[in-house]
Structure formats: structure tokens, C-alpha cells
Design an enzyme around this catalytic site. Structure first.
Site, short mmCIF file in Angstrom:
data_model
loop_
_atom_site.label_atom_id
_atom_site.label_comp_id
_atom_site.label_asym_id
_atom_site.label_seq_id
_atom_site.Cartn_x
_atom_site.Cartn_y
_atom_site.Cartn_z
N CYS A 20 0.81 -1.23 0.00
CA CYS A 20 0.00 0.00 0.00
C CYS A 20 0.84 1.28 0.00
O CYS A 20 0.34 2.35 -0.31
CB CYS A 20 -0.95 0.01 1.18
SG CYS A 20 -2.10 -1.38 1.15
N HIS A 80 -3.51 7.34 2.44
CA HIS A 80 -3.84 6.02 1.90
C HIS A 80 -5.28 5.69 2.28
O HIS A 80 -5.69 5.87 3.43
CB HIS A 80 -2.88 4.98 2.48
CG HIS A 80 -3.23 3.58 2.15
ND1 HIS A 80 -3.62 3.19 0.88
CD2 HIS A 80 -3.27 2.46 2.92
CE1 HIS A 80 -3.87 1.90 0.89
NE2 HIS A 80 -3.68 1.43 2.11
N ASN A 113 -9.88 -0.27 -0.39
CA ASN A 113 -8.42 -0.19 -0.36
C ASN A 113 -7.86 -0.76 -1.67
O ASN A 113 -7.91 -1.96 -1.89
CB ASN A 113 -7.90 -0.98 0.86
CG ASN A 113 -6.39 -0.89 1.01
OD1 ASN A 113 -5.69 -0.44 0.11
ND2 ASN A 113 -5.90 -1.34 2.15
N1 ACO Z 1 -18.51 -8.34 8.77
C1 ACO Z 1 -19.04 -8.52 10.00
N2 ACO Z 1 -18.29 -8.79 11.08
C2 ACO Z 1 -16.97 -8.88 10.91
C3 ACO Z 1 -16.35 -8.70 9.66
C4 ACO Z 1 -17.18 -8.44 8.56
N3 ACO Z 1 -16.70 -8.25 7.33
N4 ACO Z 1 -15.02 -8.84 9.82
C5 ACO Z 1 -14.80 -9.08 11.11
N5 ACO Z 1 -15.97 -9.11 11.78
C6 ACO Z 1 -16.21 -9.33 13.21
C7 ACO Z 1 -15.06 -10.06 13.89
O1 ACO Z 1 -15.18 -11.46 13.73
C8 ACO Z 1 -15.24 -9.62 15.31
O2 ACO Z 1 -16.28 -10.39 15.89
P1 ACO Z 1 -16.20 -10.84 17.44
O3 ACO Z 1 -16.15 -9.57 18.23
O4 ACO Z 1 -17.45 -11.64 17.62
O5 ACO Z 1 -14.93 -11.63 17.54
C9 ACO Z 1 -15.75 -8.20 15.19
O6 ACO Z 1 -16.27 -8.07 13.85
C10 ACO Z 1 -14.68 -7.14 15.42
O7 ACO Z 1 -13.52 -7.53 14.67
P2 ACO Z 1 -12.23 -6.65 14.65
O8 ACO Z 1 -11.21 -7.31 13.78
O9 ACO Z 1 -11.82 -6.29 16.05
O10 ACO Z 1 -12.81 -5.34 13.92
P3 ACO Z 1 -12.11 -3.97 13.67
O11 ACO Z 1 -12.90 -2.90 14.26
O12 ACO Z 1 -10.63 -4.03 13.97
O13 ACO Z 1 -12.24 -3.83 12.08
C11 ACO Z 1 -10.91 -4.09 10.11
C12 ACO Z 1 -11.67 -4.80 11.23
C13 ACO Z 1 -11.88 -3.29 9.32
C14 ACO Z 1 -10.25 -5.16 9.24
C15 ACO Z 1 -9.82 -3.17 10.73
O14 ACO Z 1 -9.10 -3.89 11.71
C16 ACO Z 1 -8.87 -2.59 9.71
O15 ACO Z 1 -9.22 -1.77 8.91
N6 ACO Z 1 -7.57 -2.97 9.81
C17 ACO Z 1 -6.52 -2.32 9.04
C18 ACO Z 1 -6.51 -2.72 7.60
C19 ACO Z 1 -5.43 -1.90 6.92
O16 ACO Z 1 -5.38 -0.71 7.02
N7 ACO Z 1 -4.48 -2.55 6.29
C20 ACO Z 1 -3.32 -1.73 5.86
C21 ACO Z 1 -2.96 -1.79 4.54
S1 ACO Z 1 -3.43 -3.22 3.70
C22 ACO Z 1 -2.06 -3.68 2.75
O17 ACO Z 1 -0.98 -3.20 2.86
C23 ACO Z 1 -2.27 -4.79 1.81
#
Ligand code: ACO
Length: 322
Positions: free
Chosen positions: A113, A249, A279
Site C-alpha cells: 500500500c 492512503h 483499499n
Molecule cells: N462483517 C461482520 N463482522 C466482521 C467482519 C465483517 N466483514 N469482519 C470481522 N468481523 C467481526 C469479527 O469477527 C469480530 O467479531 P467478534 O467480536 O465476535 O470476535 C468483530 O467483527 C470485530 O472484529 P475486529 O477485527 O476487532 O474489527 P475492527 O474494528 O478491527 O475492524 C478491520 C476490522 C476493518 C479489518 C480493521 O481492523 C482494519 O481496517 N484494519 C486495518 C486494515 C489496513 O489498514 N491494512 C493496511 C494496509 S493493507 C495492505 O498493505 C495490503
């Protein structure tokens, strides 16, 4: 002293749109969850026969047109991509051929990214040292190819697209400073394990897809992007109020909002396109830049801060006068 200045921008999104509602039919998720946790409403997906170079080409042509530069003037091509068309030649060489450019250096940069920020920094150094005068820098991805569409933790986040800039040598800034970092210690948090040298056997075992510990990546992204903002301002003796536009980003609206808060920047001064395409990895910063240039928000003479964070981990920023 040579500076490099953005002479023109361009972008391209593939025609097929995948909405959150479409994803509801594919994995256990909801439109509301995706919007609230990520800010994403839809993403564009390349057709089965559409490659990264197919997306890069129209973005590059639009940037050349905006810059009023003939392809014959280009003396450096860099494509930032994690999803090249083939092992070799590089996507930059494939793009060079499409644009009927011959002889100038052309190569890919791989920093996931952060790829576009890395590529701009490399091109800027070529121009500053006089090794190039007119560079085409592209960020392009068919990231959908390395997404496991049955994994709700990653499939809701990513999309395909391309963005491009033409950088020209100039006596006036231009790019003021670039800041690049990486730390390979975090490979296990964000990766695609399969690859050429490890062998394609892993592909059969599901290793061809993005694996991410989203929550940990999220926390690292927020703190790291806060630090890179400070580093960039300090290096140039600037105050937060000196930045006119933040072009972050486009991974997650909550990460973008956290960086804007750190800069004490109102969201009206932050370019946000993540809702439209999710993304798109190396394409996301130039996609956002092009949108805000074309709709007239970004004006000549304004100070822009571009930043990105991604797999590696890699992170970086570009400070420039547009
Ligand atoms: N739909 C519904 N529920 C979901 C989903 C989904 N798509 N995905 C996860 N959940 C659930 C999880 O299972 C969890 O359930 P639980 O509480 O029963 O265990 C709950 O939602 C919360 O999960 P978290 O992972 O804690 O959710 P979070 O608020 O962290 O959001 C996300 C997840 C959106 C992936 C976030 O962590 C994120 O954006 N991370 C960074 C991604 C990023 O920026 N990557 C960088 C660059 S990517 C690259 O370089 C290729």
C-alpha cells in the site's frame, strides 16, 4: 537545484462494481458493519481478462493528457504494484510498450500500500540528480486477485484501480521532501505467503491470498501514520496549519480520521475516496489525488501531504507544493 513537480494526474477504475449488499450474499457480513468499521460502500473489480497493466494504461494516458506531455518526452517509468501482470517483464515495461515509449528506464516498485509513495520518492531522486526530467509514476493493482472472497475479514476491504502522475523537472518546488520506512518484523501480521521462490504449491493450500490480523494492523497503522506526520513536519520546520490538504492512503475511514485528528485538520481538508473504491493498495493515493485535482479542490501552490502504510510493514510520506 532541480525539483520535481506534478504536471498532471490521471486515474482509472474498472467498470464492474461490487457493493456491500453484493458482499452480504457472499460472506457473513452487513452493509452497516462495513460502513461503520471501514467507511467503504463499494469497490471496483477488474474483469477476468483485465490486468494491472490494463488499468495502468488509461490512468497513465489521462495523466499525460492533463500534463500536456507527449509520451515521447517520458524518460522514466515506475509502476508501483503488488499484483503485476506476470513474473516478468515488469508491469512498467509492459506499460512502456503500450505507450510506444522506447529506451528509457522502466521498473516496478513493490511496497504494497505504500508503493506509490515509494515510487514517487524514487522518481523524485532521479529528477533531483538530473537523471530524469519527465517521469511517469503509476500505482496500479488488481488486488482482487489476491483476496480470498470467502474471508469476511479481508474481502470487504479491497478493490482494484490505478492512478498516475507525470513529474517534471522544475526550478520551483515541487516535491519538498519524501520520507520512507520499512520494518520486516511484522510480516506475520499482513502477507500473501505464496510466491515464485517459495513455490506455487502453497497456492493449492490457500497461500495465494492476503492474510491479515486486521486489529493489530489497524493499531500499528494509526500510531505509525501519526509518527510520519510529525517526522515530515519537523524535517521541514512546518506547523500543522501549513498543510492545505491531506491525501492519505485509503484503507479505512477510521485510520484516516485518526491521522486528521493528529494533524488537527478538519475532514473538509482531507481527501477521502475510500467509500468509492475501498483499499486499492498502491493505487489509492494517486486515485484520491486525481479526484481532488479534477474536481478543483486542490489548487496550484497549495501544500499537500500524502501518506501511506502497508504490508512489510512499509510506510512513508511525500510533502509537496502542488
Ligand atoms: N462483517 C461482520 N463482522 C466482521 C467482519 C465483517 N466483514 N469482519 C470481522 N468481523 C467481526 C469479527 O469477527 C469480530 O467479531 P467478534 O467480536 O465476535 O470476535 C468483530 O467483527 C470485530 O472484529 P475486529 O477485527 O476487532 O474489527 P475492527 O474494528 O478491527 O475492524 C478491520 C476490522 C476493518 C479489518 C480493521 O481492523 C482494519 O481496517 N484494519 C486495518 C486494515 C489496513 O489498514 N491494512 C493496511 C494496509 S493493507 C495492505 O498493505 C495490503
Amino acid at each position: 537545484m532541480n525539483y520535481s513537480r506534478i504536471a498532471g494526474t490521471g486515474s482509472y477504475l474498472p467498470a464492474k462494481v461490487l457493493t456491500n449488499r453484493d458482499l452480504e450474499k457472499m460472506v457473513d457480513t452487513s452493509d452497516q458493519w462495513i460502513r461503520e468499521r471501514t467507511g467503504i460502500e463499494k469497490r471496483h473489480i477488474a474483469a477476468a481478462d483485465e490486468t494491472t497493466c490494463d488499468l495502468a494504461e488509461p490512468a497513465a494516458r489521462r495523466a499525460l493528457q492533463a500534463a500536456k506531455v507527449d509520451s515521447g518526452e517520458i524518460d522514466l517509468i515506475i509502476v508501483a504494484t503488488t499484483t503485476p501482470d506476470q513474473v516478468f517483464p515488469s508491469t512498467a515495461c509492459l506499460l512502456q510498450q503500450r505507450l510506444d515509449i522506447h529506451g528509457c528506464p522502466a521498473f516496478d516498485v513493490q511496497a504494497v500500500c505504500t508503493g506509490f509513495v515509494y515510487a514517487v520518492a524514487v522518481a523524485d531522486n532521479f529528477i533531483r540528480t538530473g537523471s530524469a526530467r519527465c517521469a511517469l509514476v503509476v500505482g496500479a493493482e488488481t488486488f482482487s486477485r489476491i483476496v480470498d472472497w470467502s474471508d469476511r475479514g479481508t474481502s470487504v476491504l479491497f478493490g482494484d484501480g490505478a492512478g498516475a502522475v507525470v513529474l517534471k523537472a522544475s526550478k520551483e518546488p515541487g516535491i519538498i521532501s519524501t520520507h520512507l520506512h520499512a520494518d520486516g518484523a511484522y510480516e506475520s501480521l499482513l502477507r500473501v505467503p505464496a510466491g515464485v521462490s517459495k513455490g506455487y504449491d502453497l497456492v493449492q493450500e490457500g497461500g495465494a491470498y492476503t492474510e491479515m490480523r486486521g486489529n493489530e494492523v489497524f493499531r500499528m497503522a494509526v500510531t505509525t501514520l501519526g509518527r510520519i506526520v510529525d517526522e515530515t513536519l519537523q524535517a521541514n520546520g512546518l506547523q500543522k496549519t501549513d498543510i492545505d490538504w491531506l491525501i492519505p492512503h485509503q484503507a479505512n475511514i477510521r485510520i484516516i480520521q485518526a491521522t486528521a485528528r493528529k494533524l488537527r485538520m478538519p475532514m473538509e481538508r482531507v481527501v477521502v475516496t475510500v467509500s468509492e473504491h475501498g483499499n486499492t493498495s498502491a493505487a489509492s493515493v494517486p486515485l484520491a489525488l486525481d479526484v481532488a485535482v479534477r474536481d478543483g479542490r486542490i489548487q496550484r501552490g497549495e501544500t499537500l501531504l500524502m501518506e501511506a502504510f502497508g504490508g512489510g510493514f512499509t510506510w512513508g510520506s511525500v510533502l509537496l507544493k502542488y
